[in-house]
Design an enzyme around this catalytic site. Structure first.
Site, PDB file in Angstrom:
ATOM      1  CD  GLU A   1     -23.909  41.103 -14.595  1.00 29.27           C
ATOM      2  OE1 GLU A   1     -23.682  42.296 -14.368  1.00 29.27           O
ATOM      3  OE2 GLU A   1     -23.273  40.182 -14.077  1.00 29.27           O
TER       4      GLU A   1
ATOM      5  CB  CYS B   1     -19.882  34.706 -17.751  1.00 32.08           C
ATOM      6  SG  CYS B   1     -19.177  35.663 -16.419  1.00 32.08           S
TER       7      CYS B   1
HETATM    8  P1  NAD Z   1     -29.652  29.407 -17.249  1.00 28.72           P
HETATM    9  O1  NAD Z   1     -30.070  30.460 -18.194  1.00 28.72           O
HETATM   10  O2  NAD Z   1     -29.913  27.987 -17.596  1.00 28.72           O
HETATM   11  O3  NAD Z   1     -30.315  29.622 -15.826  1.00 28.72           O
HETATM   12  C1  NAD Z   1     -30.117  30.807 -15.091  1.00 28.72           C
HETATM   13  C2  NAD Z   1     -31.238  30.991 -14.092  1.00 28.72           C
HETATM   14  O4  NAD Z   1     -32.452  31.211 -14.798  1.00 28.72           O
HETATM   15  C3  NAD Z   1     -31.466  29.791 -13.181  1.00 28.72           C
HETATM   16  O5  NAD Z   1     -31.708  30.257 -11.887  1.00 28.72           O
HETATM   17  C4  NAD Z   1     -32.708  29.153 -13.781  1.00 28.72           C
HETATM   18  O6  NAD Z   1     -33.463  28.409 -12.865  1.00 28.72           O
HETATM   19  C5  NAD Z   1     -33.466  30.377 -14.253  1.00 28.72           C
HETATM   20  N1  NAD Z   1     -34.460  30.108 -15.304  1.00 28.72           N
HETATM   21  C6  NAD Z   1     -34.422  29.184 -16.276  1.00 28.72           C
HETATM   22  N2  NAD Z   1     -35.527  29.265 -17.049  1.00 28.72           N
HETATM   23  C7  NAD Z   1     -36.278  30.273 -16.556  1.00 28.72           C
HETATM   24  C8  NAD Z   1     -37.536  30.853 -16.907  1.00 28.72           C
HETATM   25  N3  NAD Z   1     -38.251  30.390 -17.942  1.00 28.72           N
HETATM   26  N4  NAD Z   1     -38.010  31.877 -16.189  1.00 28.72           N
HETATM   27  C9  NAD Z   1     -37.288  32.380 -15.152  1.00 28.72           C
HETATM   28  N5  NAD Z   1     -36.115  31.865 -14.741  1.00 28.72           N
HETATM   29  C10 NAD Z   1     -35.608  30.826 -15.448  1.00 28.72           C
HETATM   30  O7  NAD Z   1     -28.083  29.629 -17.001  1.00 28.72           O
HETATM   31  P2  NAD Z   1     -27.096  28.789 -16.072  1.00 28.72           P
HETATM   32  O8  NAD Z   1     -26.816  27.474 -16.714  1.00 28.72           O
HETATM   33  O9  NAD Z   1     -27.533  28.808 -14.656  1.00 28.72           O
HETATM   34  O10 NAD Z   1     -25.781  29.681 -16.135  1.00 28.72           O
HETATM   35  C11 NAD Z   1     -24.854  29.568 -17.159  1.00 28.72           C
HETATM   36  C12 NAD Z   1     -24.928  30.765 -18.067  1.00 28.72           C
HETATM   37  O11 NAD Z   1     -24.808  31.948 -17.309  1.00 28.72           O
HETATM   38  C13 NAD Z   1     -23.785  30.819 -19.071  1.00 28.72           C
HETATM   39  O12 NAD Z   1     -24.279  31.239 -20.303  1.00 28.72           O
HETATM   40  C14 NAD Z   1     -22.873  31.868 -18.471  1.00 28.72           C
HETATM   41  O13 NAD Z   1     -22.011  32.467 -19.389  1.00 28.72           O
HETATM   42  C15 NAD Z   1     -23.847  32.813 -17.873  1.00 28.72           C
HETATM   43  N6  NAD Z   1     -23.229  33.644 -16.845  1.00 28.72           N
HETATM   44  C16 NAD Z   1     -23.030  34.970 -17.103  1.00 28.72           C
HETATM   45  C17 NAD Z   1     -22.400  35.778 -16.160  1.00 28.72           C
HETATM   46  C18 NAD Z   1     -22.128  37.229 -16.437  1.00 28.72           C
HETATM   47  O14 NAD Z   1     -21.788  37.916 -15.495  1.00 28.72           O
HETATM   48  N7  NAD Z   1     -22.256  37.723 -17.648  1.00 28.72           N
HETATM   49  C19 NAD Z   1     -21.985  35.230 -14.956  1.00 28.72           C
HETATM   50  C20 NAD Z   1     -22.219  33.875 -14.718  1.00 28.72           C
HETATM   51  C21 NAD Z   1     -22.842  33.106 -15.680  1.00 28.72           C
END
Ligand code: NAD
Length: 454
Positions: A226, A261
């Site tokens: 997501e 999001c």
């Molecule tokens: P992010 O991708 O920076 O991080 C998300 C998660 O991934 C965190 O827990 C992070 O620690 C982990 N992560 C980062 N690098 C990783 C790796 N190499 N391996 C495994 N895990 C890793 O995103 P964010 O800043 O936490 O969230 C914001 C983003 O999330 C925005 O793009 C937003 O639109 C999206 N989002 C989508 C939804 C949806 O339902 N579609 C809901 C909420 C947020």
């Protein structure tokens, strides 16, 4: 790992980060726990999740304060989020039996054909910080209801909330070894990707989602992503109350500082109502109180991550350099915390970053269009596909446009909303798979077909 309050820049807590050996040991716990949990009758699992929901309600003030301290959103928006989580749990628990029960598909002449929805096993939930209660609920609640154990990694920007979720789930009756929390950032996530878990459910950015999907692929286990959005909204020329539409849609763009999001990220307005809309929109934006998220009446709190301030300033600079007009805002607010002025840009076009890459902040581009065809073409000109919205007094007109958008959700006269009864699902770079709805309950199961003769 230090926890920083984005509204003050102060360190408010420290948590112990996990490493390879602590995560392996938690994984071993989960293996034991899952066997035990899948044998617990569904009715009992439902009651435990309902008890968790009651605890959320009982502790809402403390939980909301922690969330605000950790991510910077106004206290009332933190309360709203927890209440939103409670109502999603209500829907999920009320519908769990309907969608998890064994289904007899055919029963005739000595042959019964049925489906049983077996749990996946240990589900990994790598989560985001912007709505930790909501996005967490979408995954760990149905996963637990379906009989899975859960390895939950809250975002490194929402650790305290992640730990509170764990505490309350256990207080509600989820056994110790059925829900384990992994603390840390990308390095912790990497270790989770290397463990032999049975499903990966990720909420976060496209960049990380793509990486995770590729990394998980050889395991041949379910993986759902997501991801972000660049959600368009179109205001047609037949709207009656332009000012009301402007203030409602401004909320859709700026609620939670635009860090949703499904926040409205691009606005297209029919030329006949454009001037009135922009005028009312800017007035609305300029009326908001910005500042200490604990203070009553504040609508825009702090931006959760410091690095985003520079990212947003770059989008503004890029837009202005390419000919956009800055109507209000445009820069960070100097001081201890991470604050950004709500920003409205017009005379924008699709060569600008602000109309192409996810802003995830209090910034919006508004573009004039001359007809529905042009609006639709602009709406679909994106690598994302999460939601799309049309404001019109004519439902047929709106539905025709929405049907032609390549997005997982269509909104008529509303925006920036999620319903537990409907699938939450992206297309293109917004991801794939669904949470919520019947699809989001069954996503945590593997159907087994039984052909029973006799
Ligand atoms: P992010 O991708 O920076 O991080 C998300 C998660 O991934 C965190 O827990 C992070 O620690 C982990 N992560 C980062 N690098 C990783 C790796 N190499 N391996 C495994 N895990 C890793 O995103 P964010 O800043 O936490 O969230 C914001 C983003 O999330 C925005 O793009 C937003 O639109 C999206 N989002 C989508 C939804 C949806 O339902 N579609 C809901 C909420 C947020």
């Amino acid at each position: 790992m230090n926890i920083v309050n984005p509204a003050t820049g102060a360190i408010i807590a420290a948590v112990q980060q996990d490493d390879q050996s602590s995560l392996e040991s938690k994984h071993n716990n989960l293996k034991e726990g899952q066997k035990e949990w899948s044998a617990v009758p569904l009715q009992k699992r439902i009651e435990i999740l309902q008890a968790y929901s009651k605890l959320l309600a009982a502790h809402i003030e403390t939980l909301a304060k922690t969330l605000t301290d950790e991510v910077g959103k106004p206290l009332q928006q933190s309360r709203n989020e927890i209440n939103g989580s409670i109502s999603r749990i209500e829907w999920l628990t009320n519908n769990a039996k309907k969608y998890l029960a064994e289904e007899i598909m055919n029963a005739s002449a000595g042959m019964t054909e049925l489906i049983r929805y077996e749990p996946l096993g240990i589900v990994c939930n790598i989560s985001a910080w912007n709505y930790p209660y909501l996005v967490g609920t979408n995954v760990f609640v149905p996963a637990l209801l379906a009989g899975n154990a859960v390895f939950y990694k809250p975002s490194e920007f929402a650790n305290l909330t992640g730990l509170q979720i764990e505490k309350l789930l256990k207080e509600a009756g989820v056994p110790e070894n059925v829900f384990q929390v992994a603390i840390g950032g990308a390095a912790t996530g990497e270790i989770l990707l290397s463990l032999p878990l049975d499903g990966y459910f990720f909420t976060g950015s496209y960049k990380t989602g793509k990486y995770i999907y590729e990394k998980v692929a050889p395991k041949m286990v379910p993986c759902q992503c997501e991801l972000g959005g660049k959600d368009p909204l179109y205001v047609t020329d037949d709207v009656e109350d332009v000012a009301a539409v402007a203030s409602g849609t401004a909320d859709g763009a700026f609620y939670n500082n635009g860090q949703s999001c499904c926040a409205v990220e691009r606005i297209y307005v029919h030329e006949k109502v454009y001037a009135a809309y922009v005028d009312a929109f800017v007035k609305e934006v300029q009326s908001w109180k910005i500042g200490n998220p604990l203070e009553d009446g504040v609508y825009l709190g702090a931006i959760s991550r410091q690095s985003q301030l520079e990212f947003l300033e770059n989008q503004v600079a890029d837009a202005i350099a390419k000919g956009a007009t800055l109507l209000t805002g445009g820069k960070r607010i100097e001081g201890d915390g991470y604050f950004f002025e709500p920003t409205v840009l017009t005379n924008v076009d699709h060569s600008m970053l602000v109309m192409q890459e996810e802003s995830f902040g209090p910034i919006i581009g508004i573009m004039k269009v001359s007809n529905d065809e042009e609006a639709l073409q602009m709406m679909n000109d994106t690598s994302y596909g999460l939601t799309a919205s049309v404001y019109s007094t004519n439902r047929k007109r709106a539905e025709k446009i929405l049907a032609a958008t390549d997005a997982g959700t269509g909104y008529w006269n509303c925006c920036d909303r999620v319903s537990a009864a409907l699938p939450w699902s992206g297309r293109k770079h917004s991801g794939f798979g669904a949470t919520l709805s019947h699809a989001g309950i069954r996503a945590f199961t593997q159907p087994k077909a039984f052909h029973l003769r006799g």
